[in-house]
Design an enzyme around this catalytic site. Structure first.
Site, short mmCIF file in Angstrom:
data_model
loop_
_atom_site.label_atom_id
_atom_site.label_comp_id
_atom_site.label_asym_id
_atom_site.label_seq_id
_atom_site.Cartn_x
_atom_site.Cartn_y
_atom_site.Cartn_z
N LYS A 266 -77.34 72.76 54.79
CA LYS A 266 -76.07 72.50 55.03
C LYS A 266 -76.35 71.13 55.86
CE LYS A 266 -72.19 73.08 58.16
NZ LYS A 266 -71.49 73.62 59.17
N ASP A 271 -68.96 66.72 61.92
CA ASP A 271 -67.99 67.64 61.58
C ASP A 271 -66.89 67.56 62.57
OD1 ASP A 271 -66.51 69.48 60.33
OD2 ASP A 271 -67.61 71.24 61.31
N LYS A 278 -60.87 70.00 64.90
CA LYS A 278 -61.48 70.74 65.96
C LYS A 278 -60.90 70.12 67.20
CE LYS A 278 -65.99 71.32 64.22
NZ LYS A 278 -66.02 72.89 64.17
N ASP A 289 -74.58 69.27 62.99
CA ASP A 289 -74.08 70.14 62.02
C ASP A 289 -74.75 69.82 60.77
OD1 ASP A 289 -72.60 72.27 61.54
OD2 ASP A 289 -70.84 71.12 60.80
N ASP A 348 -62.10 73.22 58.10
CA ASP A 348 -63.15 73.33 59.20
C ASP A 348 -64.19 74.13 58.62
OD1 ASP A 348 -64.59 72.45 61.46
OD2 ASP A 348 -63.60 73.79 62.76
N GLU A 350 -66.26 74.13 56.21
CA GLU A 350 -66.77 73.11 55.09
C GLU A 350 -68.10 73.48 54.70
OE1 GLU A 350 -68.66 72.05 58.14
OE2 GLU A 350 -66.73 72.32 58.39
N ARG A 352 -69.75 76.03 53.99
CA ARG A 352 -69.99 77.17 52.83
C ARG A 352 -69.50 76.18 51.54
NH1 ARG A 352 -65.86 81.19 55.79
NH2 ARG A 352 -67.03 80.20 57.34
#
Length: 507
Positions: A266, A271, A278, A289, A348, A350, A352
């Site tokens: 990932k 993010d 968030k 991230d 959020d 995201e 996956r």
């Protein structure tokens, strides 16, 4: 700053260094210097009782400084605690890291020769810690180099480089530690770089440089190629940013390899949560991230340098998750590579989505083992804390084997289940699957169940959730600095070695 590592077979007491590090263990009768440092303490006329008088106890990572007053070439001895009389590899790593970190910090004083050392642009540190076996030598060397790490790119005032000499005969083990340290340092540098200077194209460029320097094959897919080939997850996550997404495919081949491992990371370079925004406090560390993608890149660099007899393909799924005017909306339906559709209920969740593309794509590589690594869920930190990663798999024995590989590599990971009863929460009324359930319970496990849906049939798959361990937001400890840690690199390298050696049992 740059940290270099050398080995020496000369007596540590003769080391011409700014500081000399020795080990101290705890005993019922008080602190005791390890046998490796006997000649040093004899030269100093330093009995164990005097160590106690200096406040030393031998507690793990505790440091005590002793001026040598001209009795040794090194003006300063640093005694670092090892805890038990038979310290394991992780204890040695942390002790070496703690000692070196103390010595290279801006507040440290290396005796009266420090100014001379800094004039030469380096601080010279000799290590006389237990390093008689290959395992010990690798642990001490790795901990020492990682303990000297400092991210200085944006600092106006530079710090002196560090030159570390490990007194051991285990040269090959030190060489392996050097390779691992370089890979982990790469991850730390990438993660610590502010997101304005690490957009998807920047991280893709960094991967291209690494590939060129290591002789790896690399292919970078831009937003147009991603659209043409149907990578709907990566595209959807990147829609809200002015910085378009990328997919990087890196390949290492070995002429004697019979097995292939595919790694998927990932790589959300920042993010914000997208339209499911968030809280501002939660965004402060979101430059980390992309730690999974960075770990994949660095692991392949190390595997190639070690010439491990396994073929490895790495995917770096790169996007910036922003709430721009083109951003995906909650309730949008997207199509992942291969055709499966996802109802996006929370933008959020995201990571996956970008990983789903790579997992589905991996089928064309015919992997014997597929591993994804991601800073995926806050639920991971709730379940396991900030220092232990979660391991999930489509086979419990495989999850346990990878957790064991992590332990041998010196990283804390714990096997977790993927309960089938949680899968129902991902049912969607309009698509093949939803990206989040209504119930927040078991969030780390549900994320694993989502990813499992995109694993090609018959492929052995492991998911590593490194959300907590990838970034240390607290104080430095052992060889772990504040900021990016480089977690998962050692585990991925160890798994590759296990596959090459036939150690990971077939499913």
């Amino acid at each position: 700053m740059t940290v270099t590592l050398h080995t020496s077979r000369s007596a540590p007491a003769t080391a011409d260094a700014d500081a000399l590090v020795i080990g101290v263990i705890q005993t019922p009768d008080g602190p005791r210097v390890t046998s490796d440092a006997g000649e040093i303490t004899a030269a100093l006329a330093l009995p164990d009782a005097q160590l106690a008088a200096l406040g030393a106890t031998g507690k793990a990572e505790e440091t005590s400084k002793i001026a040598t007053a001209g009795r040794l070439p090194a003006p300063l001895v640093v005694a670092v605690g090892l805890g038990s009389a038979e310290p394991g590899p992780e204890t040695l790593r942390r002790a070496a890291g703690a000692a070196v970190r103390e010595l290279v910090s801006s507040h440290s004083t290396l005796g009266h020769s420090r100014a001379e050392g800094e004039t030469r642009g380096q601080r010279r540190i000799a290590l006389a810690l237990p390093a008689g076996t290959a395992e010990q030598a690798e642990a001490v060397a790795l901990g020492a180099v990682l303990g000297g790490y400092s991210f200085r790119r944006y600092r106006a005032t530079p710090v002196a480089d560090a030159e570390i000499t490990l007194h051991t005969s285990q040269d090959a083990a030190a060489d392996r530690a050097r390779v691992l340290a370089e890979a982990i340092t790469l991850v730390r540098d990438l993660v610590n770089t502010p997101p304005a200077d690490m957009v998807p194209a920047d991280l893709a460029e960094a991967a291209t440089r690494v590939a060129a320097g290591t002789g790896l094959a690399v292919q970078v897919y831009d937003e147009h190629e991603l659209a043409k080939d149907g990578y709907g997850g990566i595209l959807a996550v990147g829609m809200g940013s002015v910085h378009p997404p990328r997919l990087v495919r890196i390949e290492y081949t070995h002429p004697e390899a019979s097995k292939t491992v595919v790694l998927a990371g990932k790589g959300i370079t920042f993010d914000s949560g997208g339209l499911s925004l968030k809280p501002s406090k939660s965004m402060e560390t979101m430059k980390c991230d992309m730690g999974g993608a960075a770990a994949v890149l660095a692991a392949i660099q190390a595997i190639a340098a070690l010439r491990t007899a396994v073929n490895v393909v790495g995917y770096m799924c790169l996007a910036e998750n922003m709430p721009g005017g083109g951003a995906q909306r909650p309730s949008d339906v997207i199509t992942i590579y291969g055709g499966k559709t996802v109802e996006v209920l929370n933008t959020d969740a995201e990571g996956r989505l970008v990983l789903a593309d790579a997992l589905a794509r991996s089928g064309s590589d015919a992997p014997d083992l597929l591993i994804d690594v991601a800073t995926l869920t806050g639920a991971q930190t709730v379940a396991l804390g900030n220092r232990v990663a979660g391991v999930m798999a489509n086979d419990d024995a495989l999850a346990a084997a990878v957790a064991d590989a992590a332990k041998r590599a010196g990283e804390a990971m714990w096997p977790m289940p993927l309960p089938e009863d949680l899968r129902k929460g991902l049912d969607s009324t309009v698509a093949d699957i939803a990206n989040v359930p209504a119930d927040r319970a078991g969030g780390m496990l549900v994320a694993g169940l989502f990813l499992k849906e995109f694993v090609p049939a018959g492929v052995r798959w492991v998911h590593l959730d490194i959300a907590g361990p990838s970034y240390n937001d607290g104080g430095a400890y052992g060889y772990t600095p504040k900021g990016g840690t480089g977690v998962a690199v050692r585990t991925l390298v160890q798994v590759a070695q296990d596959v090459a050696e036939g150690r990971l049992a077939e499913g």
